[in-house]
Motif scaffolding. Structure first.
Motif, short mmCIF file in Angstrom:
data_model
loop_
_atom_site.label_atom_id
_atom_site.label_comp_id
_atom_site.label_asym_id
_atom_site.label_seq_id
_atom_site.Cartn_x
_atom_site.Cartn_y
_atom_site.Cartn_z
N TRP A 1 -37.67 20.53 -80.15
CA TRP A 1 -37.22 20.91 -78.81
C TRP A 1 -38.26 21.79 -78.11
O TRP A 1 -38.45 21.68 -76.90
CB TRP A 1 -35.88 21.64 -78.90
N GLU A 2 -38.92 22.63 -78.87
CA GLU A 2 -39.98 23.45 -78.28
C GLU A 2 -41.16 22.59 -77.82
O GLU A 2 -41.73 22.81 -76.75
CB GLU A 2 -40.47 24.48 -79.31
N ASN A 3 -41.51 21.58 -78.62
CA ASN A 3 -42.59 20.68 -78.23
C ASN A 3 -42.24 19.88 -76.98
O ASN A 3 -43.09 19.67 -76.10
CB ASN A 3 -42.91 19.73 -79.38
N ASN B 1 -50.06 19.01 -81.18
CA ASN B 1 -48.61 18.83 -81.26
C ASN B 1 -48.04 18.30 -79.95
O ASN B 1 -47.11 17.49 -79.95
CB ASN B 1 -47.93 20.16 -81.64
N LEU B 2 -48.63 18.70 -78.83
CA LEU B 2 -48.18 18.18 -77.53
C LEU B 2 -48.65 16.74 -77.32
O LEU B 2 -47.95 15.94 -76.70
CB LEU B 2 -48.68 19.07 -76.40
N VAL B 3 -49.81 16.42 -77.85
CA VAL B 3 -50.31 15.04 -77.75
C VAL B 3 -49.40 14.10 -78.54
O VAL B 3 -49.04 13.01 -78.06
CB VAL B 3 -51.76 14.96 -78.26
N VAL B 4 -49.00 14.53 -79.73
CA VAL B 4 -48.11 13.70 -80.55
C VAL B 4 -46.75 13.56 -79.89
O VAL B 4 -46.17 12.47 -79.82
CB VAL B 4 -47.98 14.31 -81.96
N THR B 5 -46.21 14.67 -79.38
CA THR B 5 -44.90 14.61 -78.71
C THR B 5 -44.97 13.75 -77.46
O THR B 5 -44.06 12.96 -77.17
CB THR B 5 -44.43 16.03 -78.35
N GLY B 6 -46.04 13.88 -76.68
CA GLY B 6 -46.21 13.04 -75.51
C GLY B 6 -46.34 11.57 -75.85
O GLY B 6 -45.84 10.70 -75.13
N SER B 7 -47.00 11.27 -76.96
CA SER B 7 -47.11 9.88 -77.41
C SER B 7 -45.75 9.31 -77.79
O SER B 7 -45.45 8.14 -77.52
CB SER B 7 -48.07 9.79 -78.60
N LEU B 8 -44.92 10.13 -78.43
CA LEU B 8 -43.57 9.69 -78.78
C LEU B 8 -42.76 9.40 -77.51
O LEU B 8 -42.05 8.38 -77.44
CB LEU B 8 -42.88 10.74 -79.62
N THR C 1 -44.31 20.18 -73.58
CA THR C 1 -44.99 18.99 -73.08
C THR C 1 -44.79 18.82 -71.58
O THR C 1 -45.72 18.46 -70.85
CB THR C 1 -44.48 17.74 -73.82
N PHE C 2 -43.57 19.10 -71.12
CA PHE C 2 -43.28 18.91 -69.69
C PHE C 2 -43.67 20.12 -68.85
O PHE C 2 -43.66 20.03 -67.62
CB PHE C 2 -41.80 18.60 -69.50
N THR C 3 -43.97 21.24 -69.47
CA THR C 3 -44.34 22.43 -68.70
C THR C 3 -45.80 22.83 -68.86
O THR C 3 -46.28 23.65 -68.06
CB THR C 3 -43.45 23.62 -69.12
N TYR C 4 -46.49 22.30 -69.85
CA TYR C 4 -47.87 22.68 -70.10
C TYR C 4 -48.77 22.23 -68.94
O TYR C 4 -48.59 21.13 -68.38
CB TYR C 4 -48.35 22.06 -71.41
#
Length: 316
Positions: free
Chosen positions: A88-90, A281-288, A94-97
């Motif tokens: 949930w933190e990721n 970690n944001l790259v992986v979450t964004g890819s998902l 991801t949407f705020t970075y």
């Protein structure tokens, strides 16, 4: 010729074959032998399992890695969770970075897919239907051009396309990505082949006899029959546009117009720059997040494929 007949008294008599009262010969039911049962191929099962693992392991790694922090990616096994569950933190980061630029990239991708893939599908349906059902001079030449265009890779056309759009002043704009995406030679060929068999000529003639024009015949008669082919071309075009990387890389310089592929790559490249912050970690979450719409589209539209496979299976 005679055939045995059982009389009412239980005696056996003979009667001419085909004569009134002769008993018809009943064919003995065929016994099912063990050889007729479908065999299980161990080799085929093994190969199918390997393909399944090859397809699922990257998805499992992506889903598991999206729950880890930046430090957890390096200190834990790739296919298992870390002690810190940070999904949930990721997602929030991801949407705020970087001032929420990921949302802008997502909307750009939806724009490119909606106009590019949707327009490519519409043009392929119109062109394929016309080539399949109408005879006109130069039809064979068009067929040769389409087949030749299918064989040309898109990367070979990127630089000439950039030079042409640069002369028109359209580079670094959304049109530089949308307009080239409208051309789908493979989609046109696929709809051409599909429309040849899916739309009977007799049905079109019946519609014309009833007074329907060509436009009404296409939209009310042919279009419903072309639904499985349309969905197939739409999914192919959508996946190609959604995952398009090289064409936006050549055409776009402004990060505000990046699609998800270029945007996530720019985040991934931050670790190699001086003073850059690694955000794997944001790259992986964004890819998902990126692959979820594609999975949803395949699951929602697969029923059209199933109906297309069953079409023509029953002969009237």
């Amino acid at each position: 010729m005679t055939s045995p007949v059982v009389t009412a008294s239980g005696r056996t008599a003979t009667a001419p074959t085909g004569a009134p009262g002769s008993a018809p010969r009943l064919r003995a039911p065929r016994r099912r032998h063990s050889a007729d049962k479908p065999r299980r191929s161990v080799l085929l099962t093994l190969l199918t399992s390997l393909v399944l693992l090859y397809s699922l392991v990257p998805l499992i790694w992506l889903a598991v890695s999206a729950t880890k922090t930046q430090e957890g990616l390096s200190r834990s096994f790739g296919l298992w969770f870390d002690r810190d569950f940070a999904l949930w933190e990721n997602l929030s980061r991801t949407f705020t970075y970087d001032d929420g630029v990921f949302t802008r990239w997502l909307l750009n991708t939806l724009l490119y897919v909606g106009l590019g893939a949707g327009g490519a599908t519409f043009l392929a349906v119109l062109g394929g239907y016309a080539l399949a059902k109408f005879d006109f001079p130069g039809r064979r030449a068009v067929f040769a051009v389409v087949i030749g265009a299918v064989a040309v890779p898109g990367t070979a056309l990127a630089v000439p396309t950039f030079l042409m759009f640069s002369e028109m002043g359209l580079t670094n704009t959304p049109w530089a990505v949308i307009v080239p995406s409208l051309i789908s030679p493979f989609g046109l060929y696929l709809m051409w082949v599909f429309a040849t068999e899916a739309v009977p000529a007799e049905l079109m003639e019946a519609a014309r006899i009833d007074g329907a024009g060509e436009v009404r015949t296409f939209f009310q008669v042919a279009l419903p029959l072309l639904a499985p082919g349309i969905v197939t071309v739409l999914l192919f075009s959508m996946v190609a546009t959604w995952n398009n990387y090289f064409l936006p890389l050549v055409m776009l310089k402004d990060p505000d117009w990046y699609p998800l592929t270029l945007g996530l790559n720019s985040w991934n490249a931050q670790a190699a720059t001086a003073g850059g912050e690694p955000v794997f970690n944001l790259v992986v979450t964004g890819s998902l997040i990126t692959i979820l719409p594609l999975i949803a589209a395949f699951l929602l539209l697969q029923r059209y494929w199933q109906s297309g496979l069953a079409a023509g299976s029953v002969k009237e």
